[in-house]
Structure formats: C-alpha cells, structure tokens
Design an enzyme around this catalytic site. Structure first.
Site, short mmCIF file in Angstrom:
data_model
loop_
_atom_site.label_atom_id
_atom_site.label_comp_id
_atom_site.label_asym_id
_atom_site.label_seq_id
_atom_site.Cartn_x
_atom_site.Cartn_y
_atom_site.Cartn_z
N CYS A 152 0.81 -1.07 0.15
CA CYS A 152 -0.01 0.09 -0.08
C CYS A 152 0.96 1.32 0.11
O CYS A 152 1.68 1.42 0.71
CB CYS A 152 -0.93 -0.01 1.18
SG CYS A 152 -1.99 1.65 1.47
N ILE A 260 5.15 -26.26 -16.29
CA ILE A 260 4.50 -25.27 -15.57
C ILE A 260 4.03 -25.69 -14.29
O ILE A 260 3.07 -26.60 -14.28
CB ILE A 260 3.37 -24.37 -16.23
CG1 ILE A 260 3.92 -23.79 -17.35
CG2 ILE A 260 2.33 -23.80 -15.37
CD1 ILE A 260 3.19 -22.42 -17.55
N GLY A 262 3.94 -23.70 -10.36
CA GLY A 262 3.31 -22.42 -9.87
C GLY A 262 3.30 -21.28 -10.84
O GLY A 262 2.60 -20.27 -10.47
N PHE A 797 0.93 11.16 -5.69
CA PHE A 797 2.03 11.64 -5.28
C PHE A 797 2.77 12.68 -5.86
O PHE A 797 4.40 12.57 -5.76
CB PHE A 797 2.97 10.49 -4.41
CG PHE A 797 2.11 9.52 -3.92
CD1 PHE A 797 1.46 9.56 -2.65
CD2 PHE A 797 2.07 8.33 -4.45
CE1 PHE A 797 0.57 8.81 -2.05
CE2 PHE A 797 1.17 7.31 -4.05
CZ PHE A 797 0.46 7.43 -2.90
N MET A 1037 -7.30 11.51 -4.89
CA MET A 1037 -6.21 10.51 -4.94
C MET A 1037 -5.99 9.62 -3.66
O MET A 1037 -4.77 9.23 -3.48
CB MET A 1037 -5.07 10.96 -5.71
CG MET A 1037 -4.69 12.37 -4.97
SD MET A 1037 -3.69 13.44 -5.98
CE MET A 1037 -3.43 14.99 -5.15
N GLN A 1193 -2.82 10.79 6.31
CA GLN A 1193 -1.86 11.47 5.48
C GLN A 1193 -0.54 11.38 6.26
O GLN A 1193 0.61 11.32 5.64
CB GLN A 1193 -2.31 12.81 5.25
CG GLN A 1193 -3.40 13.00 4.21
CD GLN A 1193 -2.96 12.46 3.07
OE1 GLN A 1193 -2.24 12.78 2.39
NE2 GLN A 1193 -3.62 11.29 2.77
N GLU A 1260 2.02 16.83 2.61
CA GLU A 1260 3.50 16.69 2.24
C GLU A 1260 4.22 16.81 3.50
O GLU A 1260 5.36 16.18 3.74
CB GLU A 1260 3.82 17.81 1.33
CG GLU A 1260 3.01 17.62 0.11
CD GLU A 1260 3.39 18.69 -1.08
OE1 GLU A 1260 2.98 19.80 -0.73
OE2 GLU A 1260 4.49 18.53 -2.04
C1 LIG Z 1 7.33 -12.05 -6.23
C2 LIG Z 1 8.21 -13.42 -6.20
C3 LIG Z 1 8.98 -13.40 -4.97
C4 LIG Z 1 9.80 -14.35 -4.85
N1 LIG Z 1 10.71 -14.30 -3.90
C5 LIG Z 1 11.47 -15.56 -3.54
C6 LIG Z 1 12.43 -15.75 -2.66
O1 LIG Z 1 12.35 -14.80 -1.62
N2 LIG Z 1 13.29 -16.69 -2.44
C7 LIG Z 1 13.14 -17.71 -3.31
O2 LIG Z 1 13.95 -18.55 -3.27
N3 LIG Z 1 12.49 -17.53 -4.35
C8 LIG Z 1 11.59 -16.64 -4.59
N4 LIG Z 1 10.61 -16.45 -5.77
C9 LIG Z 1 10.83 -17.43 -6.67
C10 LIG Z 1 9.93 -18.53 -6.36
O3 LIG Z 1 10.13 -19.35 -5.42
C11 LIG Z 1 9.94 -19.63 -7.49
O4 LIG Z 1 9.68 -18.79 -8.66
C12 LIG Z 1 9.25 -20.81 -7.54
O5 LIG Z 1 9.67 -21.51 -6.56
C13 LIG Z 1 9.12 -21.67 -8.79
O6 LIG Z 1 8.14 -22.81 -8.59
P1 LIG Z 1 6.90 -22.62 -9.51
O7 LIG Z 1 6.33 -23.95 -9.24
O8 LIG Z 1 6.19 -21.39 -9.64
O9 LIG Z 1 7.86 -23.02 -10.89
P2 LIG Z 1 7.61 -22.59 -12.47
O10 LIG Z 1 7.55 -21.26 -12.76
O11 LIG Z 1 6.06 -23.19 -12.71
O12 LIG Z 1 8.58 -23.42 -13.04
C14 LIG Z 1 9.99 -22.95 -12.96
C15 LIG Z 1 10.94 -23.80 -13.49
O13 LIG Z 1 11.27 -25.20 -13.21
C16 LIG Z 1 11.07 -26.10 -14.13
N5 LIG Z 1 10.19 -27.27 -13.22
C17 LIG Z 1 9.49 -26.92 -12.42
N6 LIG Z 1 8.84 -28.37 -11.86
C18 LIG Z 1 9.75 -29.17 -12.18
C19 LIG Z 1 10.05 -30.69 -12.16
N7 LIG Z 1 9.37 -31.41 -11.27
N8 LIG Z 1 10.89 -31.18 -12.87
C20 LIG Z 1 11.56 -30.26 -13.86
N9 LIG Z 1 11.71 -29.09 -13.99
C21 LIG Z 1 10.55 -28.61 -13.10
C22 LIG Z 1 10.12 -25.62 -15.09
O14 LIG Z 1 10.19 -26.32 -16.23
C23 LIG Z 1 10.59 -24.21 -15.08
O15 LIG Z 1 11.62 -24.02 -15.89
C24 LIG Z 1 9.86 -15.46 -5.91
C25 LIG Z 1 9.18 -15.47 -7.03
C26 LIG Z 1 8.40 -14.30 -7.17
C27 LIG Z 1 7.46 -14.11 -8.47
S1 FES Z 2 -2.22 2.12 -2.23
FE1 FES Z 2 -3.28 1.31 -0.32
S2 FES Z 2 -4.82 3.03 -0.14
FE2 FES Z 2 -3.51 3.73 -2.02
#
Ligand SMILES: Cc1cc2nc3c(=O)[nH]c(=O)nc-3n(C[C@H](O)[C@H](O)[C@H](O)COP(=O)(O)OP(=O)(O)OC[C@H]3O[C@@H](n4cnc5c(N)ncnc54)[C@H](O)[C@@H]3O)c2cc1C
Ligand code: FES
Ligand code: FES
Length: 1327
Positions: A152, A260, A262, A797, A1037, A1193, A1260
C-alpha cells in the site's frame, strides 16, 4: 506423442458462477480474464509480477484423496487461466457489495480508515478474507504474514492492521493493558481518548454467509476420471497430463517445453523477458508429484508441493520427531517463512524453486548444505542426483537433462552432533529476494573434539548456488574454536571473487554478508555447545532476532467542541466517502471503464539509447502482426509537437534525436493489449550514438549542464562569520531519487465524440486542466472541445501532474488519427522507466559553529539530477532553497541550488517537492556538528531552533511557537530522556546489535510559491429532491479531499453529509483549475465550495424565513417554485505568494505546518538489517477538518519518507538504463517496515487564520520526518563505530539501506576484503 485432444473446454467457477471457456488461451492470466472477459474489475493490476498483491484472489480446490477443500490466496496476475480447471475462484467482487451485504473484512478495513486511494484495498481484503476463511480467529502474526505481500503506498499500513486485528481473539497488545508500564498511558486515559473508529458497530464475522465450494466441482472430481487436457492459443499450446507416464512421454518428446507448476518463474520470464514457449506442460495434476514418504534416512518430499504445503509438512515432521533429527527441517522452515509472500508460497512449488536454479534461491543453499538429493525420471528411468555444488551449472541451469523430470527431494534427518542453520539478508525484511542467503551445516566428531564434516552454501554470490569449498576445507578435522573460525573468516573473505560488476551490485556488502553469516553460525553453534556444557567461558552474545511484535498504536486528536451540532461533521473522524466501495471493488478507476466499441489499445515504443540520433524507425514488421491497427509517430501530430515548460521544449514524441533511455518515440495501436505490446516490441529503431551522455550529477557539474536559472539565497555575511567561529566542518551527502509507485499506473481513455473534433478524456491525472490544454494544443483544436474527467486516482504523489499530460497528448493523437476510442494504461515497468520520480540530490556543506553548538554560518550547495527535460525542476530547486533553514535560525546562511540536465528520464514533482532532500542535508549538517562536538544531536537541534518572533532567510516574520510546542510535546510523548539512557545502556551491553534514537523537526511552507496557482473554483448544484452535487477542481487521489469538501458543504448548507455527493472532477464543470498538489487541495477548494454554498444558503434565506419549520427539501422545492437559482459557483482567491530571487526575499507561503518525530531503531550490525521500534509524531495541523484523514496522511507520508530515506533505491546501469522497474527490484515499505509502535498526536489548541476552518495542509510536510529513522540508524551506527574506536562524523548516504548500514558499522568483516573497486565497471552508477 500427441498433445491430446484438439482442444478441451476449461471449466472453473468464479464467485459461485460456472465459467466454461472453449477458447482458453494459455497466455491469458486469470487477472486479464477477470478484468477483460468477465468484467470483474475489482481485482486490480499493480505490477503483473506477483510483487504487489493488488490482484490477490482466493483459489479453492477440492482434493478427492482426502475429501478436503483447500483455500489459498494467490496473485491472479501470475495464475495462468488454463491452470484453473476444477478450481473455484473468489474475488473481491464476490464476497460482498454495497447492493446487498458487504463482508466484515471490507467493512473493517474501510471503517478503520485503511483505504485511502483504495487501489490496494481489494487485494488487502482478499488476503485477509482468505486468512479468515482458514482461520476465523487469527493472531496478529498471522495477519501480518497474510498481508506481507500486499503493498500500500498511501496508508502506512497502521489503519489496515488496526482494522484487521479486530478479528483477533486477543486483540490488544498494549503494555499497560497487559500489565506493563512502558508507554506511560493508563487504561483510563485510553478509555477517554477519542477514537478514530468505533469497533462496536462492526458486523460479526459470519462464515455461513461465505460462498460455498461449488458442489458441481466436487462431483466432477469425485466421479469423472481425469483426462489429459489441451488448450491452444494464438502462439502457445498447453498440455496438462494426469499420469506420470504421460508426463514423462510428453517431456521426452518435447524436452524444451517447460513444466508449468506455480508459474512464478516461467510466468515472470514470459511477461518481462518476452519468452515464448510454443508448448508448455502443466504437471500440477500428476499426483505422484505430491507424495510424501518418510524413510529412516529422511523424508522424500514430492516436488509438486507448494512452498506453503512444504512448510506444513516440515512443521508436522518437526512435531513428530526428536529435535536432533530435524535440524535441516527447522532451517528450511525458517527460510520458507521469509521466502516471497504468502500468495507466492501458495502456488510456487519445491520443484519449481530448485529447477529455476535462481542464484539467490533461498532453498537451494539449505538443501545443498543439508546433503539433499533429487529423484528424477525420464524415459531412461529413474536416478538419484545429489543436490550439491555440481548440480547447479550456470544461471538458471542444472545438470539434469532437458527431458528429465524431478519427482521428489530427499530431505535427510540430521544426525547426532549435527547442526544446520539458514540465514538471509534481503533489501526488505519480507517479500524480497535475498541479497545473500545461506545454508550451513556442521557435524562434530564423537566427543565434539573436532569437526567431522561441514557444508556451507551461499546464494547471491555468483550465477549459481555456490559452495564455500576452501572455507569448509579449512574447518574440517579441526576443533570448533576461535583459531579455526578466524582462519575460516579470512579464507571466506577471499573465496568469492566478487567484482563490482556482479549483477545486482553490492559486491563488498555481499562479501561482508558471507562472513557475517558464518560468524552468526559460529555464535549459534557456540550457544548450543555452551548449553551442552561443552565449552567453558562462553560469553553470552545476544543473537536474538530483531524485535517484530506490533504494539497497539495511539492516535490523539482533539474532540470537537461540545456545542457543535451532531449533524456538523467538521472536525470529526469521518470515513473516506469511497472507502466502502473501494473495499468492495466497486469503485471505478480509469482502467475499470468498460471497453468502448472499436476501442484500441496504445502501447509505447521507447528509446533504448541514452543519447543518440534516430536513424530509422522501421514499423513494417509490427504492422503485419495480428491486431495491429496503426502506428503513431511525431509526424502524425496535427498541432504543436512540443510542450513548453519553463521556457524549455519537451517533445511529445522524439523525432530526430533521443536524450534518455525510456523517451517515447512512437506508439502502436492494436485491438487488444497483448497485440499492442507485441506490436511495440516488433518496432525496430536504429540509432547513431551521440558523444558523452551525462548521467551523474558530478558529470553534469563538470560539463556545466544545467537548466537555468540556477538559484541562490543568502542572508547575513557567511564569509565573515566563518572567520569568527570556533570550528568549521565540511560534509557531503547524497540523497537518492524515489519512484512514486502509485499503485495505479498512468491510465487514460480518450474518446472521440464523433463531431466537431470533440474529445472526452477519462484520465488518472492530478491536473485535468493541464491535460485539457495540452491535448487541445497538440490537436490544434480549441480547449472547449476537450473535456477531461477524473473520477479518482489510485495514488499520485506528484507523479500525475506533468507526465500524464504528455501521455494524454499521444493517446489523443491516436484517437484523433483513428477516430476510435484509445486506451493507454502503462505497465508497471514502463511507468517506472518513463515517468521519472523524485530528484536525486547531492548536498555539500560547510558549517561554522561555536563550542556550545551554536551554528553561526552555513554555506550549502545543492544539485539535483533533473534528467532530460526541465519539467518542474526549477520550481523544485526554488522550493529547496526556501526550506534551507528547515527549523533553524542560522544567522549567516547561504544556499545555491541547480537542476542538472542529464540523459536520464526527467524527474518531476513528488510529495514534498525537494523539501525532504534539502531538509535531510540540513539535519545531516546538524548531526555532524553534534558528532564533532561529541554532543547529542538533539541538543544541537534545540540550541539552533527558531525561538520567539523570528525571521526566515527570505525575510518573512513568523512565530515558531507551535514548532517548539511540537518539539517539547514529542520529547514528552516519546519519553526522550529516559529512552536516551536506555538506548545507551543497550549499546553498552550489545556488541552486534545497536539501538539508535533521533528526534527531527520540520517547518513546511504550505501552498504554491507561485501566487497564480493559489486559486480555486467550485460549482454547487442543488437538485429538486434536495440532493446536492458538488464539483471542484481538486482530484481525489486517496487524500480524502472529496470527503473533506463534503464535510464543508454539509456544514455550510446545514444538511446531512449523505445529501452531498461529489461525482468527479471535470474541466467542463470547473475551468482553469490548478493541480491538487502543494498540500493545498482542501485549503483552496474547500474555500471555493464554502463560498458557493454560502451563496446558495443566502439565496434560500427568504424561503427559510417564510417557513422556518420547513425541511431542507421543502425549502428547495419552494425555491424552484419561486424561480431561485439553485446552482452557484464559488471562487477562492488564495494568497498572492511571491518570491523575488534577485532580492532574495518575498512571501512564498501564507503559513507553515510543523511536525516533530522521534524514532528509535534497533539494528543488526552484522547484516545491516534494522527495525523501527518506536515512532512518535506530533504534528501541528491547526484544527483538523477530519482527524482520520489527517492522521492517515501523516502516517502515509511518514512511511513514504521512511521508504525514501532507508529503503527505496533506484539503480541505473552505466549506460543509463533504469534496472529497478518493478516491485521485485524496487522495494517500497511493506507491512514489515511499519514501526512496531506507531503513534500520532495532533497538536492541540492550534489555530490558523489562513485556511478553511483554521485547518492546515498536511499532505506533504510529514514525509520528511521519515528521516528520523535515518538519523536514528545513524545514531546506532555511531555506537557501533565507537566499539571499533571510530568517532566523529561519518558518511552515510540516503537511503540507509542494509548495505550502507552494514558497511558504515565497520565490523571486522567489512574491512578485510580486497577492494576490487576500479577493476571492472560497476553494475550500477550513483546518479
Ligand atoms: C514475487 C516473487 C518473489 C519471490 N521471492 C522469492 C524468494 O524470496 N526466495 C526464493 O527462493 N524464491 C523466490 N521467488 C521464486 C519462487 O520461489 C520460484 O519462482 C518458485 O519456487 C518456482 O516454482 P514454480 O512452481 O512457480 O515454478 P514454475 O515457474 O512453474 O517453473 C519453474 C521452472 O522449473 C521447472 N520445473 C518445475 N517443476 C519441475 C520438475 N518437477 N521437474 C523439472 N523441472 C521442473 C520448469 O520447467 C521451469 O523451468 C519469488 C518469486 C516471485 C514471483
Ligand atoms: S495504495 Fe493503499 S490505499 Fe492507496
Ligand atoms: S498485479 Fe499481481 S501482484 Fe502485482
């Protein structure tokens, strides 16, 4: 192998309604499907990458295996639509609405004032709703965890937490109430204090009202044998097998197709790197990937488990097995608790995390250190592969063959005498990838005499998870003692060859962290050995984590006088008038407007060179792409091709030359967003680089590259004063820029009306009139053909004053050329790249002072980095100099300020308009004086503060009485002298943790220094039924201007608030308005509305006299019958502010708002991590019109300031490209950054003759007080430095990030590394 059926039908539920999609496109996310196809616009787009939480929804799934329904929060922007077969989605629109019944979560967040601009609110609501669905009586910790991934930018989080904590079983967490004595407030006082909201009116949580999981889905899951599913889109085919064999076969025949799970890695790569996979294989329906098998060696964990599920399994095992067996499990639990946000952990899988092979994965170093291995499967069979240093081969790559699938991971039980720990340090405490993350394991030989085995792995020190091989070798077969460990630190310091060019930068910090973590591991091991009586003379070292328990906050404001009528709501804490509709998702933002027939979407093409001639723009490929309709270049502009601002031309679209990366060159129009964006990336521009682009302030100074005029202000005789003072000190400080990060990106919809070149513009702008005039000039049409409409903005802002007009001009040219409605909504990354932000500033000062701390002279030079266009930079420079005194009476004061012209995207107005930067320089100067004299900084502040009738450096008389009252009050409220002693005591007792305390004042000039802008107009219409429509020039805003104006109208017309409505801000109703800025919106528009209402009230007077007992409705009807006009305009001619820069005097502000803030922080000197323990703000805002708005604010501005001074870092590449283009790279404060005790007190008995009802502007001023955290950190660092014999002033630039803090603490681990600066080009430059 075939990829299954030609095409399947996707079936899922949204808000209890069945959705069957025959043409599910694998590239469509749930978010775009909800917003564009189902027209459920409550769920918002904030970043598209899982980093902001605005798109949070609840996903529910039924598992036939255990007949259980699971509910979890998820980011709709990363959820592929095709992944949802069989799921039930609940969005904010589905849990409650104003037409029938709102949900208690929506009610409580709204009524607790947790919704300002409201753009984050649906996401907050859904995170909290999901938590309650699983746990109706959560703890406060559960709540902060659930909201950790929801950003936020407005509220400062306190009211959101306060609204949500009303669901807790034991809600109050105040030391007094709990029997403590710290805060000094008695229970009686708490009971007497007026409250911002009354929780007794909240509806109870009644889960029987919740949508049930669709029985049809349960039936489907129970009775239908799952089949492989196939979905085909324009470019991508999606296959979702059910059987493991099918999965193996698919992967064997399509080794390059990703699995794919997560989608949190693949989805991000698709979105931000433009990766296209013609085939993707979704493995989430293959049940073998979820199996958990416990053996005598450990646990085989299916890689399909989400990280949240993994956490639960690990917890369960920890509860079932003896502690010594679960060392690795506990380390993983710790890492999982800090990894990403709950929304991410709920979908991201264990396998995905391992196989993404991120260099800073939090799990991989721990898994590797813990001797884990993976079980893989392919057509050649199964094998077990150790997860060791050979497993990760390069960025994003592992040793596995492309066709290999990981099915499970062996997590071994720990053995006796084996200890495992994990540590991480990230740019923000939660929801941030780690800078360095580590897993460490040691196994002692029998009798603990020596180390039998040790494993240390790091993430964040290179392209892969890396083992500290040499360091481990130096420890093995040796006793665990000082000698061994000291040698290990030295070796470790050299083991990772980190060059300044390392992606992400921070080479020195990363190296320091690797050693700090080993040191922490040592402390933890020593503590265990000590507890086992295995070592003697163990010095107990405080290794407790930083405090994190949020206290009950206080907000103190004055009751309205007893004689004020109940109907008169001025001065009362009234809820934001749109808060409920914002919380239900019904509030309409620009991009929520329904699509208009034939509408086109506009995507921008921006320069990839910082300083170059445009040789050619090749649009041929783009025009051939599906859906692309038109491309707009400068040649298409029918009118003026430039905007002239402060005498400088700014091109609307670059024609022959570009002067920064991110400058807009052309725009692509297409039938959909996706097509427009694909079209934009297909436009090829060739450039010829021009010599020597300028990026830094230093380069600009060298080349004399400035926007003129540069400004100077001086009083007294500075040179003479320097000769007479006891001491002179010189210092320098750099204050980094800041991204506005309004949650709603720049958005607009331009609709040609179809005749007489008339246009309606729906836009998220702080200054509709400027949009109107700019568009009229660009299209060469009169302004009366352009009407500009602003319903509300999702935050601004200052970032939606000037830049928005240029975007509106481009969009209008597109609408004019095609004669179709055109929508332009920037992606977060584009918005950050293009629109600039707060000006970075370099301040150099020379200060002359007496031994008693009295400052007699200061000479301050200030340079801002203005970027490639002047924008408002000259005004910013002027405001900087007008606040050169902050709160101090320095008799001989000189300031010189310049706006540097550089080849970066131009910076613009931002809340505070340069004041936070200059005031920080001044406070740093004061701090230095304190450090030179070894005298507490607060005493130097007090000594030099304005006292009695005073004269500013531009010769305006004023009384600082209220400033001094705030100062004294704040000292009392924060128990300053007691805390000072306690902090010093803490610091004596702790070597690696330090506390710091700072109290900082602000004196802030309200309104525009350019007198012409201090005016406003209003239109008030009374309709036949007695309802009243108010229109004024202010834009809503989040600051609550509409609510305050409703309060004004209600008081002036003597009618209930419910009769007053504000629909929008429109240039058709109010011409020639000025921006809602300078904390002046309510001052100006409130007076104009008051004026209009008084006119109307007077017109009704004869009618009232005739029928004194009549009702408002009677009088209104009678007035119509008697032909009395019930429409009136109002006008406010504000102060004729002026400043004569030649004479260096004037009267730029009608009055000042004052505030003082005291903060206490605790920091971890080894990692630079810190926590704001207490914040007490006393603000003088006169007679508050609405205490809840004003406190909102104050808190919001404070948190934005905390972000500016301690967290938010813009990083530019050496070629001028902004790296930090989203919430993953750019960290704004999150819930975890909220001060643990966050109190706001409004100064009582303060009056202001210059603004409506004696109030004061507040938007501000308080932002600067976020710097009190910076100065408290500086105080703590000074204590750490003292321990290594360093005293006196030291340099700490803003923001005080963990990196800067850690290095400034000068621990032994920051000193010994080889300094490689200069041997390679740094990854980022200091602009
Ligand atoms: C906003 C954000 C914050 C995050 N913060 C962190 C963090 O603080 N620390 C951290 O460690 N990670 C962090 N991540 C990363 C996140 O943990 C990984 O993206 C996640 O674990 C990947 O898992 P998924 O299931 O989404 O993978 P997917 O995106 O679905 O797949 C990722 C890759 O893994 C391969 N794969 C998946 N499963 C298998 C399998 N069984 N065998 C072979 N290949 C496979 C896929 O082919 C692909 O290439 C963050 C991600 C985001 C978007
Ligand atoms: S971004 Fe949270 S109220 Fe505006
Ligand atoms: S829009 Fe989905 S997390 Fe930001």
């Amino acid at each position: 192998m075939s990829t299954g059926a030609e095409k399947d039908t996707l079936l899922f539920f949204v808000n209890g309604k069945k959705v069957t999609e025959k043409h599910a496109d694998p590239e469509t996310t749930l978010l775009s499907f909800l917003r564009q196809k189902l027209r459920l616009t409550g769920t918002k787009y904030g970043c598209g990458g899982g980093g902001c939480g605005a798109c949070t929804v609840m996903v529910s799934r039924y598992r036939p295996t255990n007949k259980t329904i699971y509910h979890y929060s998820a980011n709709a922007c990363l959820l592929p639509l095709c992944q949802l077969h069989g799921a039930a989605i609940t969005t904010v629109d589905g849990i409650g609405c104003t037409k029938n019944r709102i949900h208690p979560v929506q009610e409580r967040i709204a009524k607790a004032h947790g919704s300002q601009c409201g753009f984050c609110t649906p996401g907050m609501v859904m995170s909290m709703y999901t938590l309650l669905r699983n746990n109706p009586q959560p703890t406060l910790d559960d709540i902060t965890q659930a909201l950790a991934g929801n950003l936020c930018r407005c509220t400062g989080y306190r009211p959101i937490i306060d609204g949500c904590r009303t669901f807790c079983k034991q809600e109050v967490n105040c030391c007094q109430v709990n029997g403590g004595t710290n805060c000094g407030i008695t229970k009686e006082q708490i009971d007497e204090t007026p409250l911002l909201f009354d929780k007794s009116e909240f509806m109870p949580l009644d889960q029987t009202q919740d949508l049930i999981f669709p029985p049809e889905l349960i039936l489907m899951m129970e009775t239908t044998k799952p089949q492989m599913l196939t979905f085909r889109g324009e470019r991508v085919t999606w296959v979702s097998p059910v059987l493991l064999e099918e999965l193996v076969q698919l992967k064997t025949s399509n080794p390059e197709a990703p699995l794919i799970m997560g989608n949190t890695n693949i989805g991000v790569n698709i979105k931000f790197k433009g990766v296209v996979h013609p085939l993707v294989i979704s493995a989430i329906r293959v049940k073998e990937l979820y199996e958990v098998t416990v053996t005598k060696h450990g646990v085989w964990m299916g890689v399909g488990l989400t990280l949240s599920e993994m956490w639960m399994v690990l917890k369960k095992i920890c509860n079932q097995y003896p502690v010594e067996k679960t060392e690795l499990f506990k380390a993983l639990i710790k890492q999982l608790g800090n990894l990403g946000s709950q929304q991410i952990r709920n979908v991201a899988t264990l396998g995905g995390n391992i196989m993404s092979a991120y260099p800073n994965s939090d799990l991989n170093p721990v898994l590797a250190a813990g001797n884990c291995s993976v079980s893989t499967l392919c057509c050649d069979g199964r094998r077990e592969v150790p997860l060791d240093k050979e497993f990760f081969v390069s960025f994003g790559k592992t040793v596995l063959k492309p066709e290999e699938i990981v099915t499970s991971v062996l997590i071994p039980f720990s053995r006796q005498r084996e200890f495992v720990r994990a540590f991480r340090q990230a740019p923000r405490k939660e929801s941030a990838f780690a800078t360095v993350t580590t897993g460490m394991r040691v196994l002692f030989a029998e009798g603990f005499r020596e180390v039998e085995d040790v494993a240390i792995y790091y993430g964040g020190v290179g392209p892969t998870t890396a083992r500290a091989t040499k360091t481990c070798a130096s420890i093995v077969a040796r006793p665990w003692n000082d000698e061994t460990l000291s040698r290990a630190y030295d070796i470790l310091m050299k083991e990772f060859d980190l060059l300044p060019s390392i992606p992400g930068g921070k080479a020195e910090f990363r190296r320091a962290l690797t050693v700090s973590f080993l040191f922490k591991f040592n402390l933890e091991v020593l503590q265990i050995l000590g507890e086992m009586n295995l070592i003697e003379d163990n010095v107990v070292v405080n290794i407790k984590p930083l405090p994190r328990e949020i206290q009950q906050s206080q907000q103190q404001f004055q009751h309205v006088s007893e004689c004020q009528s109940d109907q008169d709501l001025v001065g009362r804490p009234i809820m934001h008038s749109s808060a409920i509709s914002q919380a239900t998702g019904e509030a309409i933002y620009c991009d929520d407007l329904p699509k208009i027939d034939g509408e086109l979407f506009l995507a921008l093409v921006t320069s990839s060179h910082a300083h170059a001639k445009i040789i050619n723009v090749d649009t041929s490929d783009a025009l051939l792409l599906p859906g692309v309709a038109e491309i707009i270049t400068a040649k298409d502009i029918p009118g003026k091709k430039t905007r002239v601002i402060l005498g400088y031309d700014e091109e609307i679209l670059a024609e022959s030359q570009v002067s920064c990366i991110g400058q807009i060159v052309c725009a692509v129009l297409a039938d959909t967003r996706a097509h427009a964006k694909r079209g934009a990336s297909a436009v090829k521009i060739s450039y010829e680089d021009l010599p020597e682009p300028i990026f830094t302030i230093e380069d600009a100074i060298k080349s004399s590259s400035y926007y003129e005029p540069r400004r100077k202000i001086e009083r007294g005789n500075v040179e003479e004063a320097f000769k007479s003072v006891d001491q002179v000190h010189e210092g320098i400080i750099r204050i980094g820029g800041q991204e506005h990060f309004y949650m709603e990106t720049q958005s607009m919809l331009v609709v040609p009306v179809g005749e007489q070149t008339e246009f309606k513009i729906y836009i998220s702008s702080q200054w509709p009139t400027s949009v109107q005039m700019a568009v009229a000039e660009t299209l060469a049409i009169p302004a009366n053909r352009v009407s500009c409409h602003v319903k509300r903005l999702g935050g601004a802002f200052g970032g939606k004053v000037v830049k928005t007009s240029i975007l509106a001009c481009i969009t209008s040219v597109a609408a004019w050329k095609t004669n179709r409605a055109v929508r332009c909504v920037l992606e977060r990354g584009e918005d950050m790249l293009i629109t600039g932000g707060r000006h970075p500033l370099l301040g150099k000062y020379k200060v002359g002072f007496q031994k008693n701390g009295k400052i007699l002279a200061a000479d301050i030079q200030l340079w801002t980095n203005a970027g490639n266009a002047v924008d408002e930079s000259i005004f910013v420079v002027e405001k900087i100099l007008l606040h050169l005194d902050n709160a101090y009476n320095i008799p001989n004061l000189r300031g010189r300020a310049a706006a540097c012209r550089t080849n970066l995207p131009s910076n613009t107005s931002f809340r505070g308009f340069g004041v936070p930067q200059v005031a920080c320089v001044v406070e740093n100067l004061i701090n230095d004086v304190g450090l030179v004299l070894q005298c507490p900084a607060d005493q130097v502040r007090e000594n030099n503060m304005y006292k009695g009738p005073s004269l500013t450096h531009y010769k305006v008389e004023f009384s600082p009485e209220n400033l001094l009252r705030c100062w004294e009050d704040c000292k009392v409220k924060s128990d300053f002298s007691v805390r000072r002693v306690a902090v010093d005591m803490f610091n004596q007792q702790n070597r690696w943790k330090k506390r710091g305390l700072a109290i900082i004042p602000i004196k802030y000039g309200i309104a525009f220094a350019e007198g012409v802008m201090n005016q406003a107009a209003a239109l008030v219409n009374i309709y036949g039924d007695g309802s009243v429509l108010v229109t004024h020039a202010g834009t809503e805003m989040g600051q609550g201007v509409h609510t305050k104006i409703q309060q004004v109208a209600s008081r002036e017309l003597h009618i209930p608030l419910s009769k007053v409505y504000i629909s929008e801000t429109s240039t058709s109703a109010i011409p020639n308005g000025f921006p809602s800025a300078a904390s002046f919106g309510t001052d100006a528009n409130g007076m104009a509305v008051k004026n209009a209402c008084q006119t109307l009230y007077q017109r009704l007077e004869p009618i009232r006299k005739k029928n004194p007992k009549g009702t408002w409705e009677n009088w209104v009807s009678a007035a119509i019958m008697e032909k009395i006009s019930l429409s009136a305009t109002g006008y406010h001619r504000g102060a004729d502010s002026h400043m004569d820069w030649d004479k260096m005097e004037g009267r730029p502000y009608p009055y000042y708002t004052y505030g003082v803030c005291c903060c206490e922080v605790e920091l971890d000197c080894l990692t630079g991590d810190y926590r704001t323990v207490t914040t007490n703000i006393v603000a003088d805002i006169g007679q508050s019109l609405n205490p809840s708005m004003d406190i909102g604010q104050i808190e919001g501005a404070f948190m934005q300031g905390l972000g500016l001074f301690t967290l938010e870092e813009l990083k530019f590449s050496p070629s001028g490209l902004l790296y930090t283009r989203g919430p993953s790279q750019y960290k704004i404060p999150a819930v975890c950054d909220m001060p643990l005790s966050f109190n706001v007190f409004l100064l009582s008995d303060s009056y202001n003759p210059h603004a409506i009802y004696s109030s004061k502007g507040i938007g501000e001023p308080i932002l600067f007080l976020g710097s009190s955290v910076f100065f408290a950190i500086k105080d703590a660092i000074a204590a750490a430095r003292k321990d290594v014999g360093l005293t006196g002033p030291f340099s700490l630039d803003s923001p005080a990030t963990a990196e800067r803090i850690c290095l400034a603490c000068a621990s032994p681990f920051t000193q010994n590394g080889e300094n490689k600066t200069g041997c390679s080009q740094p990854w980022a430059i200091d602009i």
